[in-house]
Motif scaffolding. Sequence first.
Motif, PDB file in Angstrom:
ATOM      1  N   GLU A  56      48.250  31.160  18.958  1.00  0.00           N
ATOM      2  CA  GLU A  56      46.754  31.746  19.059  1.00  0.00           C
ATOM      3  C   GLU A  56      46.310  31.443  20.280  1.00  0.00           C
ATOM      4  O   GLU A  56      44.732  32.022  20.476  1.00  0.00           O
ATOM      5  N   ARG A  57      47.078  31.997  21.970  1.00  0.00           N
ATOM      6  CA  ARG A  57      46.029  32.081  22.799  1.00  0.00           C
ATOM      7  C   ARG A  57      45.639  33.751  22.243  1.00  0.00           C
ATOM      8  O   ARG A  57      46.482  35.037  22.133  1.00  0.00           O
ATOM      9  N   THR A  58      44.224  33.936  22.484  1.00  0.00           N
ATOM     10  CA  THR A  58      43.316  35.631  22.602  1.00  0.00           C
ATOM     11  C   THR A  58      42.048  35.082  23.600  1.00  0.00           C
ATOM     12  O   THR A  58      42.205  34.492  23.782  1.00  0.00           O
ATOM     13  N   TYR A  59      41.935  36.158  24.039  1.00  0.00           N
ATOM     14  CA  TYR A  59      40.717  36.175  25.042  1.00  0.00           C
ATOM     15  C   TYR A  59      39.336  35.604  23.982  1.00  0.00           C
ATOM     16  O   TYR A  59      38.523  34.946  24.554  1.00  0.00           O
ATOM     17  N   GLU A  60      39.633  36.159  22.612  1.00  0.00           N
ATOM     18  CA  GLU A  60      38.408  35.905  22.185  1.00  0.00           C
ATOM     19  C   GLU A  60      38.417  34.079  21.730  1.00  0.00           C
ATOM     20  O   GLU A  60      36.987  33.505  21.836  1.00  0.00           O
ATOM     21  N   LYS A  61      40.007  33.718  21.793  1.00  0.00           N
ATOM     22  CA  LYS A  61      39.868  32.096  21.326  1.00  0.00           C
ATOM     23  C   LYS A  61      39.254  31.916  22.441  1.00  0.00           C
ATOM     24  O   LYS A  61      38.622  30.473  22.549  1.00  0.00           O
ATOM     25  N   MET A  62      39.563  32.356  23.437  1.00  0.00           N
ATOM     26  CA  MET A  62      39.326  31.009  24.861  1.00  0.00           C
ATOM     27  C   MET A  62      37.781  30.820  24.630  1.00  0.00           C
ATOM     28  O   MET A  62      37.189  30.372  25.515  1.00  0.00           O
ATOM     29  N   PHE A  63      36.926  32.643  24.818  1.00  0.00           N
ATOM     30  CA  PHE A  63      35.632  32.569  24.918  1.00  0.00           C
ATOM     31  C   PHE A  63      35.034  31.205  24.086  1.00  0.00           C
ATOM     32  O   PHE A  63      34.238  30.921  24.458  1.00  0.00           O
ATOM     33  N   SER A  64      35.225  31.692  22.881  1.00  0.00           N
ATOM     34  CA  SER A  64      34.475  30.412  21.774  1.00  0.00           C
ATOM     35  C   SER A  64      35.212  29.116  23.001  1.00  0.00           C
ATOM     36  O   SER A  64      33.339  28.543  22.304  1.00  0.00           O
ATOM     37  N   ASP A  65      36.242  29.237  22.807  1.00  0.00           N
ATOM     38  CA  ASP A  65      36.255  27.081  23.534  1.00  0.00           C
ATOM     39  C   ASP A  65      35.392  26.952  24.668  1.00  0.00           C
ATOM     40  O   ASP A  65      35.283  25.874  24.705  1.00  0.00           O
ATOM     41  N   ALA A  66      35.535  27.801  25.097  1.00  0.00           N
ATOM     42  CA  ALA A  66      34.592  27.913  26.426  1.00  0.00           C
ATOM     43  C   ALA A  66      33.102  28.005  26.671  1.00  0.00           C
ATOM     44  O   ALA A  66      32.499  27.697  27.518  1.00  0.00           O
ATOM     45  N   SER A  67      32.744  28.511  25.041  1.00  0.00           N
ATOM     46  CA  SER A  67      30.941  28.555  25.132  1.00  0.00           C
ATOM     47  C   SER A  67      30.699  26.939  25.438  1.00  0.00           C
ATOM     48  O   SER A  67      31.435  25.479  24.454  1.00  0.00           O
ATOM     49  N   GLY A  68      29.622  26.931  25.809  1.00  0.00           N
ATOM     50  CA  GLY A  68      28.919  25.412  26.519  1.00  0.00           C
ATOM     51  C   GLY A  68      29.314  24.925  27.708  1.00  0.00           C
ATOM     52  O   GLY A  68      28.946  23.838  27.930  1.00  0.00           O
ATOM     53  N   LYS A  69      30.398  25.181  27.908  1.00  0.00           N
ATOM     54  CA  LYS A  69      31.209  24.077  29.221  1.00  0.00           C
ATOM     55  C   LYS A  69      30.902  25.435  30.340  1.00  0.00           C
ATOM     56  O   LYS A  69      30.828  24.929  31.680  1.00  0.00           O
ATOM     57  N   VAL A  70      31.042  27.049  30.078  1.00  0.00           N
ATOM     58  CA  VAL A  70      30.832  27.462  31.174  1.00  0.00           C
ATOM     59  C   VAL A  70      29.234  28.966  31.264  1.00  0.00           C
ATOM     60  O   VAL A  70      28.765  28.604  29.992  1.00  0.00           O
ATOM     61  N   SER A  71      28.457  29.235  31.480  1.00  0.00           N
ATOM     62  CA  SER A  71      27.055  29.803  32.265  1.00  0.00           C
ATOM     63  C   SER A  71      27.789  31.171  30.695  1.00  0.00           C
ATOM     64  O   SER A  71      28.453  31.936  31.400  1.00  0.00           O
ATOM     65  N   GLU A  72      26.870  31.253  29.965  1.00  0.00           N
ATOM     66  CA  GLU A  72      26.963  32.550  29.240  1.00  0.00           C
ATOM     67  C   GLU A  72      26.658  33.431  30.275  1.00  0.00           C
ATOM     68  O   GLU A  72      27.714  35.149  29.504  1.00  0.00           O
ATOM     69  N   LYS A  73      26.042  33.477  30.993  1.00  0.00           N
ATOM     70  CA  LYS A  73      25.811  34.928  32.210  1.00  0.00           C
ATOM     71  C   LYS A  73      27.357  35.685  32.598  1.00  0.00           C
ATOM     72  O   LYS A  73      27.436  36.447  32.474  1.00  0.00           O
ATOM     73  N   GLU A  74      28.171  34.533  32.958  1.00  0.00           N
ATOM     74  CA  GLU A  74      29.524  34.692  34.009  1.00  0.00           C
ATOM     75  C   GLU A  74      30.237  35.011  32.671  1.00  0.00           C
ATOM     76  O   GLU A  74      30.463  35.928  32.717  1.00  0.00           O
ATOM     77  N   LEU A  75      30.120  35.260  31.633  1.00  0.00           N
ATOM     78  CA  LEU A  75      31.450  34.585  30.564  1.00  0.00           C
ATOM     79  C   LEU A  75      30.977  36.748  29.769  1.00  0.00           C
ATOM     80  O   LEU A  75      31.853  37.756  30.230  1.00  0.00           O
ATOM     81  N   GLN A  76      29.539  36.969  30.062  1.00  0.00           N
ATOM     82  CA  GLN A  76      29.034  38.389  29.364  1.00  0.00           C
ATOM     83  C   GLN A  76      29.557  38.927  30.098  1.00  0.00           C
ATOM     84  O   GLN A  76      30.365  40.318  30.575  1.00  0.00           O
ATOM     85  N   CYS A  77      29.321  39.053  31.869  1.00  0.00           N
ATOM     86  CA  CYS A  77      30.001  40.204  32.598  1.00  0.00           C
ATOM     87  C   CYS A  77      31.553  39.832  33.171  1.00  0.00           C
ATOM     88  O   CYS A  77      32.360  41.238  33.182  1.00  0.00           O
ATOM     89  N   LEU A  78      32.292  38.593  32.253  1.00  0.00           N
ATOM     90  CA  LEU A  78      34.150  38.243  32.188  1.00  0.00           C
ATOM     91  C   LEU A  78      34.190  39.777  31.159  1.00  0.00           C
ATOM     92  O   LEU A  78      35.088  40.003  31.661  1.00  0.00           O
ATOM     93  N   ARG A  79      33.174  38.796  30.448  1.00  0.00           N
ATOM     94  CA  ARG A  79      33.729  41.094  28.707  1.00  0.00           C
ATOM     95  C   ARG A  79      33.976  41.607  29.369  1.00  0.00           C
ATOM     96  O   ARG A  79      34.841  42.444  28.971  1.00  0.00           O
ATOM     97  N   LYS A  80      33.100  42.102  30.092  1.00  0.00           N
ATOM     98  CA  LYS A  80      33.099  43.464  30.573  1.00  0.00           C
ATOM     99  C   LYS A  80      33.496  44.043  31.693  1.00  0.00           C
ATOM    100  O   LYS A  80      34.198  44.736  31.325  1.00  0.00           O
ATOM    101  N   TYR A  81      34.230  42.805  32.144  1.00  0.00           N
ATOM    102  CA  TYR A  81      34.883  43.479  33.196  1.00  0.00           C
ATOM    103  C   TYR A  81      36.104  43.402  32.927  1.00  0.00           C
ATOM    104  O   TYR A  81      37.831  44.431  32.980  1.00  0.00           O
ATOM    105  N   LEU A  82      36.997  42.530  31.669  1.00  0.00           N
ATOM    106  CA  LEU A  82      38.277  42.916  31.249  1.00  0.00           C
ATOM    107  C   LEU A  82      37.612  43.622  30.448  1.00  0.00           C
ATOM    108  O   LEU A  82      39.176  44.660  29.953  1.00  0.00           O
ATOM    109  N   ALA A  83      36.817  44.356  29.744  1.00  0.00           N
ATOM    110  CA  ALA A  83      37.161  45.608  29.105  1.00  0.00           C
ATOM    111  C   ALA A  83      37.461  46.942  29.351  1.00  0.00           C
ATOM    112  O   ALA A  83      37.641  47.293  28.715  1.00  0.00           O
TER     113      ALA A  83
END
Length: 219
Positions: free
Chosen positions: A167-194
């Motif tokens: 079940e490990r994917t980047y999308e599920k990691m992001f979903s599980d982390a929602s509310g636990k880390v800043s949305e700004k950092e998640l957006q920056c990481l999404r861009k970095y990974l892309a």
Amino acid sequence: MLDASEIVVFLGPSLTREKAEQIVSADFRPPAKRGDIQQAAREGARIICLIDGVFFQECSVAHKEVIYALEAGARVLGASSMGALRASELDVYGMEGVGMIYEAYKNGRLVSDDEVALTFDPFSFEPSSEPLVNIRNNLDLAWQMDVISASTKDRLFHCALARYFPERTYEKMFSDASGKVSEKELQCLRKYLAEEKRDFKMEDATLALKRVRKLAEED
């Protein structure tokens, strides 16, 4: 120079067959299960390269069959996935490990088999989950590049670690982390990974096949 029939490579989701064939001519076989290494040695393989192997679907490659192949005179290399794991355990007997993942198992940074485990299509070998070792190292690189903080890196990694490997994917990691880390950092990481995401298993598989090619040319 060895003939391609004397070189057996067990390969699956770590690297596409098309890319592998551009590096070295060999007898490419599906991910190895129990007995496949021994069979290749009995058939006269001079070089055996273990990259991918089964983990939980069937019995995995046994240590004793690698030793059998070495005693039969074959060069046995391991990298990327099951190959890295077995090489870290059997290099003292002559198996040759290649790449960063092998080194990480050897020095104890990686311990669990499920760091390199993933699910894939049994026919195309297309991965359907992300190995933890790729997630771990891409998060480390993102932190080193100041894309995310150390605390965010740790929280994201533990979200991925908590998932069962299929079940490990980047999308599920992001979903599980929602509310636990800043949305700004998640957006920056999404861009970095892309833009910058690396596939460490693929990189190590490529290194191993280049090593096989060098050995074949020297023989």
